[in-house]
Design an enzyme around this catalytic site. Structure first.
Site, PDB file in Angstrom:
ATOM      1  N   LYS A  35     -12.533  13.838  11.098  1.00  0.00           N
ATOM      2  CA  LYS A  35     -11.363  13.246  10.459  1.00  0.00           C
ATOM      3  C   LYS A  35     -10.093  13.810  11.084  1.00  0.00           C
ATOM      4  CE  LYS A  35      -9.815  14.274   6.106  1.00  0.00           C
ATOM      5  NZ  LYS A  35      -8.346  14.342   6.038  1.00  0.00           N
ATOM      6  N   LYS A  64      -3.336   7.417   5.572  1.00  0.00           N
ATOM      7  CA  LYS A  64      -2.954   6.915   4.242  1.00  0.00           C
ATOM      8  C   LYS A  64      -1.745   5.986   4.301  1.00  0.00           C
ATOM      9  CE  LYS A  64      -4.785  10.989   1.810  1.00  0.00           C
ATOM     10  NZ  LYS A  64      -5.156  11.854   2.960  1.00  0.00           N
ATOM     11  N   PHE A  65      -1.922   4.835   4.983  1.00  0.00           N
ATOM     12  CA  PHE A  65      -0.808   3.885   5.103  1.00  0.00           C
ATOM     13  C   PHE A  65      -0.387   3.375   3.729  1.00  0.00           C
ATOM     14  CE2 PHE A  65      -3.031   2.860   9.308  1.00  0.00           C
ATOM     15  CZ  PHE A  65      -2.217   3.717  10.034  1.00  0.00           C
ATOM     16  N   ILE A  68       4.956  -2.095   3.139  1.00  0.00           N
ATOM     17  CA  ILE A  68       4.841  -3.525   2.819  1.00  0.00           C
ATOM     18  C   ILE A  68       3.628  -4.092   3.564  1.00  0.00           C
ATOM     19  CG2 ILE A  68       7.295  -3.839   2.299  1.00  0.00           C
ATOM     20  CD1 ILE A  68       7.618  -5.035   5.125  1.00  0.00           C
ATOM     21  N   ASN A  70       2.960  -6.508   5.594  1.00  0.00           N
ATOM     22  CA  ASN A  70       3.070  -6.819   7.022  1.00  0.00           C
ATOM     23  C   ASN A  70       3.022  -5.553   7.879  1.00  0.00           C
ATOM     24  OD1 ASN A  70       3.669  -8.677   9.251  1.00  0.00           O
ATOM     25  ND2 ASN A  70       5.663  -7.644   9.302  1.00  0.00           N
ATOM     26  N   GLN A 196      -8.968  23.509  -3.742  1.00  0.00           N
ATOM     27  CA  GLN A 196      -9.733  22.423  -4.358  1.00  0.00           C
ATOM     28  C   GLN A 196     -10.137  22.851  -5.765  1.00  0.00           C
ATOM     29  OE1 GLN A 196      -9.817  19.579  -3.085  1.00  0.00           O
ATOM     30  NE2 GLN A 196     -10.136  19.601  -0.875  1.00  0.00           N
ATOM     31  N   ARG A 217     -12.350  23.242   5.511  1.00  0.00           N
ATOM     32  CA  ARG A 217     -12.366  24.700   5.654  1.00  0.00           C
ATOM     33  C   ARG A 217     -13.743  25.351   5.642  1.00  0.00           C
ATOM     34  NH1 ARG A 217      -7.422  24.930   1.549  1.00  0.00           N
ATOM     35  NH2 ARG A 217      -8.519  23.004   1.004  1.00  0.00           N
TER      36      ARG A 217
END
Ligand code: C5P
Length: 237
Positions: A35, A64-65, A68, A70, A196, A217
């Site tokens: 990742k 993490k978009f 808007i 488009n 966490q 980690r």
């Protein structure tokens, strides 16, 4: 998922390309994918993704978009052209944005002749509690909001979600069976939980219904990352 030999995805949360590529070369024979998050992407850029893909490793691009429809569609298209296998968007961008992301992933993959990546929805960040949600105008508790956004994501056509270990069971009850769940917050036991707060072991998370485990980690910060990854894989069988 194409090219993934097992469900362990290692979060390469390190600050630069050389460190990331060295770590990935050591771990590639034993883990399923890597990742790349916003820290590494901001320092290493698309070149980081290309070089990692160039080694044959499967890549999860975790940016993490949230924009808007488009703009998100065009960002997803750019990620698909980098030939990543998984990417993330925020479900709180709404169903129109999520549908635009999924459509863009399919169309771009068709146009480039590549495979369609798994577009994963992020629901409520695990760092947020009820008070944090209230301050942004959301009156639900996190669990309720996660369920609402998970349902919305599935209805908008997303085929996967990122969720905390403690959300797996609830989401499995409300989501269509085919939806893939990717779960961070994995701890083996014995080591410290870091920041966490809600953790499960790799085996427990898979038994609860996770498809993929994101582990950072406990692997990359171990004295011997390869041995740590091998120990985790052994705990699964
Ligand atoms: O080091 P650790 O195993 O906690 O890393 C977990 C990875 O998963 C990190 O890259 C973190 O940003 C990501 N993540 C998370 N919790 C979420 C979503 C993503 O820990 N809810």
């Amino acid at each position: 998922m194409r090219g993934m030999q097992n469900p362990v995805i290692v979060a390469l949360d390190v600050p630069d390309i050389n460190l990331a590529l060295t770590l990935a070369a050591d771990l590639a024979p034993v883990v399923g994918a890597f990742k790349i998050g916003s820290e590494l992407f901001t320092s290493g850029g698309p070149e980081m993704v290309r070089r990692l893909r160039g080694t044959g490793a499967a890549v999860f691009l975790d940016l993490k978009f949230h924009d808007i429809p488009n703009t998100v569609a065009k960002s997803v298209a750019a990620a698909v052209r980098l030939d990543v296998q998984m990417l993330t968007i925020h479900t709180s961008g709404g169903s129109e944005m999520m549908a635009a992301a999924e459509t863009s992933a399919r169309r771009t993959a068709e146009a480039t002749g590549g495979a369609v990546p798994l577009v994963l929805g992020v629901t409520v960040l695990t760092s947020m509690d009820g008070a944090n949600l209230r301050e942004i105008g959301v009156d639900s508790q996190p669990a309720e909001q996660v369920t609402r956004l998970g349902r919305l994501a599935a209805a908008a056509g997303l085929r996967g979600l990122v969720c905390s270990p403690l959300e797996i069971t609830t989401l499995r009850q409300v989501l269509p069976a085919g939806v893939q769940l990717v779960t961070p917050g994995i701890r083996i036991g014995g080591e410290k939980a870091d920041d966490q707060k809600r953790t499960l072991s790799p085996r427990e998370a898979l038994a609860a219904g996770a498809n993929w485990l994101v582990i950072g980690r406990p692997i990359y910060a171990a004295a011997n990352p390869r041995a740590a990854a091998e120990q985790i894989l052994a705990s699964l069988s």
